[in-house]
Design an enzyme around this catalytic site. Structure first.
Site, PDB file in Angstrom:
ATOM      1  N   PRO A  28       0.819  -1.215   0.000  1.00  0.00           N
ATOM      2  CG  PRO A  28      -0.775  -1.551   1.669  1.00  0.00           C
ATOM      3  CD  PRO A  28       0.517  -2.103   1.138  1.00  0.00           C
ATOM      4  CE1 TYR A 191      -1.096   7.088  10.238  1.00  0.00           C
ATOM      5  CE2 TYR A 191      -0.523   5.015   9.173  1.00  0.00           C
ATOM      6  CZ  TYR A 191      -0.387   6.386   9.279  1.00  0.00           C
ATOM      7  OH  TYR A 191       0.458   7.061   8.448  1.00  0.00           O
TER       8      TYR A 191
HETATM    9  C1  LIG Z   1       4.714   6.729  -0.888  1.00  0.00           C
HETATM   10  C2  LIG Z   1       4.466   5.710   0.189  1.00  0.00           C
HETATM   11  C3  LIG Z   1       3.216   5.600   0.750  1.00  0.00           C
HETATM   12  C4  LIG Z   1       2.950   4.612   1.712  1.00  0.00           C
HETATM   13  N1  LIG Z   1       1.667   4.449   2.166  1.00  0.00           N
HETATM   14  C5  LIG Z   1       1.377   3.389   2.942  1.00  0.00           C
HETATM   15  C6  LIG Z   1       0.032   3.066   3.250  1.00  0.00           C
HETATM   16  O1  LIG Z   1      -0.913   3.678   2.762  1.00  0.00           O
HETATM   17  N2  LIG Z   1      -0.179   2.005   4.076  1.00  0.00           N
HETATM   18  C7  LIG Z   1       0.851   1.265   4.590  1.00  0.00           C
HETATM   19  O2  LIG Z   1       0.603   0.313   5.337  1.00  0.00           O
HETATM   20  N3  LIG Z   1       2.120   1.529   4.271  1.00  0.00           N
HETATM   21  C8  LIG Z   1       2.407   2.553   3.452  1.00  0.00           C
HETATM   22  N4  LIG Z   1       3.690   2.764   3.055  1.00  0.00           N
HETATM   23  C9  LIG Z   1       4.744   1.809   3.474  1.00  0.00           C
HETATM   24  C10 LIG Z   1       4.966   0.775   2.363  1.00  0.00           C
HETATM   25  O3  LIG Z   1       3.803   0.007   2.139  1.00  0.00           O
HETATM   26  C11 LIG Z   1       6.133  -0.175   2.680  1.00  0.00           C
HETATM   27  O4  LIG Z   1       5.813  -0.922   3.809  1.00  0.00           O
HETATM   28  C12 LIG Z   1       7.443   0.598   2.942  1.00  0.00           C
HETATM   29  O5  LIG Z   1       7.640   1.630   1.982  1.00  0.00           O
HETATM   30  C13 LIG Z   1       8.651  -0.351   2.904  1.00  0.00           C
HETATM   31  O6  LIG Z   1       8.728  -1.000   1.665  1.00  0.00           O
HETATM   32  P1  LIG Z   1       9.767  -0.546   0.490  1.00  0.00           P
HETATM   33  O7  LIG Z   1      11.153  -0.563   1.096  1.00  0.00           O
HETATM   34  O8  LIG Z   1       9.579  -1.583  -0.585  1.00  0.00           O
HETATM   35  O9  LIG Z   1       9.385   0.834   0.049  1.00  0.00           O
HETATM   36  C14 LIG Z   1       3.985   3.759   2.141  1.00  0.00           C
HETATM   37  C15 LIG Z   1       5.261   3.907   1.588  1.00  0.00           C
HETATM   38  C16 LIG Z   1       5.512   4.854   0.614  1.00  0.00           C
HETATM   39  C17 LIG Z   1       6.880   4.950   0.016  1.00  0.00           C
END
Ligand SMILES: Cc1cc2nc3c(=O)[nH]c(=O)nc-3n(C[C@H](O)[C@H](O)[C@H](O)COP(=O)(O)O)c2cc1C
Length: 390
Positions: A28, A191
């Site tokens: 997400p 949250y």
């Molecule tokens: C732009 C952005 C928005 C995010 N929004 C959410 C969200 O809506 N819900 C959530 O659980 N995590 C959110 N995250 C966290 C990501 O889902 C993920 O857990 C985190 O970025 C680590 O993964 P990655 O290293 O592949 O980016 C967000 C991350 C990014 C970069």
């Protein structure tokens, strides 16, 4: 096909009646591009490109169950019937391209009524009032110690909790109407649900606070109402902050206890993240090293015999494949890497030696790319590529 030629990352996964075409999941990602809760063309393109790029499961961003459950005015929501059609349009597109559409339902708790990341989460003030909605009083299990004067925070009473559970149920029913096939409850990142779980933010003395089981009560009640409204044949995920932070008060033992209870209540996959609650502590975050949540996913998977999803700096195909082969997780979620390369799945398929990596893409792309690959093998191109290397 040899062992090496059938990567786990590209093996399907059946969860209840839903078969994911592979193990690549779009984690997400809040976009702050919604209009009064509803997704826009931005979301169609943003999420659509991941389906075209070959991901198995495409989660949209955290979607608020009520207007006051948003973080910002621009956050996504599913609190009204008028939202359903806009999500359905996107979901129809994702399905048409072989991806499974997932929704993450959430409530921001007292991390709401603010501006987005680009404005450093500053609190909204009365001057920011839009015609529909003034900055709102946020809710949580307890008023945090040392809370700032704005946004105003209200401790939830029993009626507020009952009303909140009703909103989870209604948003779940709308998620069914909108054609989602996977639903994730956002129980992480500081949250509302996480605020109830963590002793840093939950100072209640009633049945929703106190010991671990008191603090878990709200999360489990949300899960029960959602599971009851979400069709039995569709899978339910739950995102946890496996630990509040390094040395956090909410720790992996608490998460294992929670995951046991979630499994009993019909949760199929525990999505292991971390952080979001710090309060007045100076607790450091979990260090951002490649695969920084994988150990938590492995621990929950094995101690609770439940499927898990790993997320956090997973960027490389071999890294993802190793996580699956080591049975540390069942699904691999990516966020930022996919923002950079929405076709990551097909590149991963090539790196892992899938016999036809372009089969991961729609045929209109695959057909052209296979031809390009064949052209590159022509003798005259072999000669010129050798010359380029000299
Ligand atoms: C732009 C952005 C928005 C995010 N929004 C959410 C969200 O809506 N819900 C959530 O659980 N995590 C959110 N995250 C966290 C990501 O889902 C993920 O857990 C985190 O970025 C680590 O993964 P990655 O290293 O592949 O980016 C967000 C991350 C990014 C970069």
């Amino acid at each position: 096909m040899s062992e090496e030629k059938s990567p786990r990352l590209f093996s399907p996964l059946k969860l209840r009646s839903v078969e994911l075409r592979n193990r690549v999941v779009v984690s997400p990602m809040c976009q702050y591009m919604s209009v009064d809760g509803a997704p826009t063309d931005w979301h169609l393109v943003h999420l659509g490109k991941f389906a075209i790029g070959g991901a198995g499961l495409v989660f949209g961003e955290e979607t608020a169950i009520e207007p006051a459950g948003r973080k910002t005015y621009d956050c996504a929501g599913l609190w009204a019937d008028r939202h359903v059609r806009a999500y359905r349009r996107i979901n129809d597109f994702l399905k048409e391209h072989g991806a499974t559409p997932g929704i993450q339902l959430g409530h921001s708790g007292f991390r709401g009524s603010c501006h987005g990341a680009l404005r450093n989460w500053e609190a909204l003030t009365p001057e920011n009032t839009t015609s529909e909605c003034p900055p709102w009083t946020v809710i949580g299990p307890s008023v945090p110690r040392g809370a700032k004067p704005w946004p105003k925070i209200r401790e939830m009473d029993r009626d507020n909790i009952a009303a909140n559970l009703k909103r989870w149920r209604e948003a779940t029913l709308r998620s069914v109407d909108a054609g989602f096939q996977v639903l994730e409850i956002h129980g992480a990142h500081g949250y509302l649900i996480h605020e109830f779980l963590s002793p840093i933010t939950n100072h209640r003395t009633d049945a929703y606070g106190g010991d671990l089981y008191g603090r878990m009560r709200f999360a489990l009640e949300v899960t029960e109402v959602v599971r009851e409204a979400w069709p039995l044949e569709l899978p339910l995920f739950f995102r946890v902050s496996a630990v509040d932070g390094k040395g956090g008060v909410w720790n992996i033992e608490d998460t294992v206890a929670l995951a046991h209870e979630l499994k009993i209540r019909g949760v199929d996959v525990i999505d292991c993240s971390s952080g979001g609650v710090s309060g007045s502590t100076d607790m450091p975050i979990v260090p951002r090293v490649p695969g920084y949540h994988v150990d938590y996913a492995r621990e929950v998977k094995h101690r609770c015999s439940v499927a898990t999803m790993a997320v956090g700096l997973i960027t490389d195909a071999l890294q993802a494949e190793d996580i699956l082969r080591a049975q540390s997780a069942d699904l691999i979620a990516l966020a930022r890497e996919l923002m950079w390369n929405p076709h990551w799945a097909s590149h991963a398929a090539k790196s892992l030696g899938l016999s036809d990596p372009f089969s991961v893409l729609p045929e209109s792309y695959g057909f052209r790319l296979r031809r390009r690959e064949a052209e590159a093998q022509m003798p005259w191109n072999q000669v010129s590529s050798k010359r380029r290397q000299q």
